[in-house]
Design a protein around this motif. Structure first.
Motif, short mmCIF file in Angstrom:
data_model
loop_
_atom_site.label_atom_id
_atom_site.label_comp_id
_atom_site.label_asym_id
_atom_site.label_seq_id
_atom_site.Cartn_x
_atom_site.Cartn_y
_atom_site.Cartn_z
N ARG A 31 -24.92 87.29 -38.58
CA ARG A 31 -25.52 85.99 -38.85
C ARG A 31 -24.74 85.30 -39.97
NH1 ARG A 31 -31.30 85.89 -40.64
NH2 ARG A 31 -30.61 84.12 -41.92
N ILE A 32 -24.94 84.01 -40.07
CA ILE A 32 -24.22 83.20 -41.06
C ILE A 32 -25.20 82.73 -42.12
CG2 ILE A 32 -22.79 81.17 -41.47
CD1 ILE A 32 -21.44 83.28 -39.72
N ASP A 33 -25.03 83.21 -43.35
CA ASP A 33 -25.86 82.76 -44.47
C ASP A 33 -25.04 82.03 -45.53
OD1 ASP A 33 -28.39 83.77 -43.58
OD2 ASP A 33 -27.71 85.79 -44.09
N GLU A 44 -25.72 74.68 -41.84
CA GLU A 44 -26.86 74.86 -40.95
C GLU A 44 -26.43 74.71 -39.49
OE1 GLU A 44 -30.39 75.64 -39.32
OE2 GLU A 44 -29.82 75.93 -41.42
N ARG A 65 -24.62 77.82 -38.50
CA ARG A 65 -25.59 78.91 -38.35
C ARG A 65 -26.24 78.86 -36.96
NH1 ARG A 65 -28.61 77.71 -42.54
NH2 ARG A 65 -27.40 79.02 -43.98
N TRP A 76 -23.60 79.75 -34.19
CA TRP A 76 -23.26 81.17 -34.18
C TRP A 76 -24.41 82.02 -33.63
CZ3 TRP A 76 -19.16 83.84 -33.90
CH2 TRP A 76 -19.13 85.20 -34.24
#
Length: 448
Positions: A66-68, A38, A41, A44
């Motif tokens: 995006r970072i998932d 998190e 995320r 970034w």
């Protein structure tokens, strides 16, 4: 007497922050996996919107938008010091210029300047105070510093102004500072007398400077131990010799503690006595790159900052290695045994004077045209190689010689040369100095 009432609003706020952080550490989770993802995320999302370099990676398809997942994160290419230096304009936020700048000492031979904000400066001070608090440091405590600062190497009215400002600030903070850049037996004897008069609760210094002081000040061992110093903080580098920590602990009669961090990436970890380095897992995600090097030399570190910064650092190659990393399931290094790799060595000159590497880099990194630095030591001369395309060499060399002569007179006679790249070791590392002398001089011994 409650000395906290004498603190300025800024220092009081930092002390309150340190007390709160001390209490919060007791509630830190055992597993940081979800919290780290998190935090990454958030960092970034901020970086790709406001920092041109990161936005360009996404636009070119070289990094995810995006970072998932952790795979998304590992799809971001590592960031190098050289990229930070050579593409500096791309790390200026679109929304605002940096509130202030910090310049590294360039111990890798690659000095750089990055933007920093007031909040992150405050946080790093709070992190330091939290550790000192646990070691017995309180408002009103005194600290003895074997240290130095680049801005104190100056001439004329600016030099006098810088020294006055530093003395006033040190007096307010309860610091007594002696020069770490040049250490001789006579100077260490003077420093020992100053230390005994000052009676500090803690001592802070470059690890190699503390090493030399401990070797030169053995005659003062009993008197120094009687001071009751609570801690000695060896910082800025790894201990230079296998017996460094034991030697310092014997001189002061207390534990040596160590911190790991950098001017551009902040505080990362702390080590108390024989315990391993403990990473500030709430502030950083630390990973090790795959590496085929000898495990004793350590594994290269990548750092991702999780707290608000003017310059978000995502998978940043700090230029160091860590030895004995202890990882969690998501790759985060919680603890490590030691720092390997980059070490700010001491150079011993022909007359036996020991010059700290940071002193030399402080004399050079102020020149914006200099990209890389390397000192070549030979029997007949000392050469300083510079990667400095487009520099006005005559004017720049005059400024550097003036500063170098303040560290040691012989350094005013170095020969400057200009190259496109620096000499590397067999492992491909660009060492800050290379010693080609047929017999290296020994550190001068104290007079009997």
């Amino acid at each position: 007497m409650d000395l906290s009432r004498l603190l300025s609003p800024t220092v009081r706020r930092q002390w309150d922050g340190a007390l709160a952080r001390r209490d919060a550490t007791a509630r830190w989770p055992a597993d940081w996996g979800e919290r780290h993802l998190e935090g990454i995320r958030r960092s970034w999302a901020d970086a790709v919107v406001d920092v041109p370099y990161y936005a360009s990676l996404v636009a070119a398809g070289e990094a995810p938008g995006r970072i998932d997942t952790w795979n998304d994160f590992r799809g971001i290419p590592p960031l190098s010091r050289e990229t930070l230096q050579r593409r500096r304009a791309e790390f200026i936020r679109r929304s605002a210029p940096p509130p202030s700048l910090v310049t590294t000492a360039g111990s890798t031979g690659t000095p750089l300047t990055v933007g920093v904000g007031a909040a992150e400066r405050d946080l790093m001070r709070i992190v330091k105070l939290t550790e000192w608090l646990a070691l017995g440091y309180q408002p009103g405590s005194r600290l003895f510093l074997i240290w130095g600062h680049a801005h104190l190497l100056g001439t004329g009215w600016r030099g006098r102004r810088n020294h006055l400002r530093r003395r006033l600030a040190d007096a307010f903070l309860g610091y007594r500072r002696v020069d770490a850049y040049l250490l001789t037996p006579a100077l260490c004897e003077d420093h020992a007398h100053t230390l005994l008069r000052f009676r500090p609760v803690g001592v802070i210094g470059y690890a190699s400077a503390l090493d030399l002081f401990a070797r030169y000040a053995t005659a003062y061992r009993d008197r120094i131990r009687a001071l009751g110093v609570r801690f000695v903080l060896a910082t800025a580098e790894a201990p230079p010799q296998p017996d460094t920590v034991a030697l310092i602990e014997d001189l002061f009669g207390c534990a040596v503690v160590q911190e790991y961090g950098g001017a551009e990436f902040g505080q990362v970890a702390f080590k108390a006595g024989p315990a391993p380095f403990r990473v500030y897992s709430d502030l950083n995600y630390v990973e090790c790159e795959a590496d085929d090097a000898d495990p004793a030399e350590g594994q290269p570190v990548l750092l991702t900052s999780l707290y608000p910064r003017y310059l978000p650092l995502i998978r940043y190659r700090v230029g160091d290695t860590v030895v004995g990393p202890e990882r969690q399931h998501h790759g985060h290094v919680m603890r490590f045994r030691d720092v390997g790799g980059r070490v700010n060595d001491v150079v011993v000159l022909a007359d036996g004077a020991a010059i700290h590497s940071v002193a030399i880099f402080h004399c050079i990194h102020q020149e914006a045209a200099v990209y890389n630095i390397q000192m070549i030591l030979r029997d007949a001369e000392t050469e300083v190689r510079l990667v400095a395309p487009g520099a006005n060499q005559i004017e720049m060399e005059a400024r550097m010689r003036t500063r170098l002569s303040q560290v040691h007179p012989s350094l005013a006679n170095v020969r400057f040369s200009y190259v496109e790249d620096l000499q590397v070791s067999l492992a491909g590392k660009r060492r800050w100095f290379v010693d080609h002398r047929t017999s290296s001089p020994c550190v001068a011994s104290p007079a009997s």
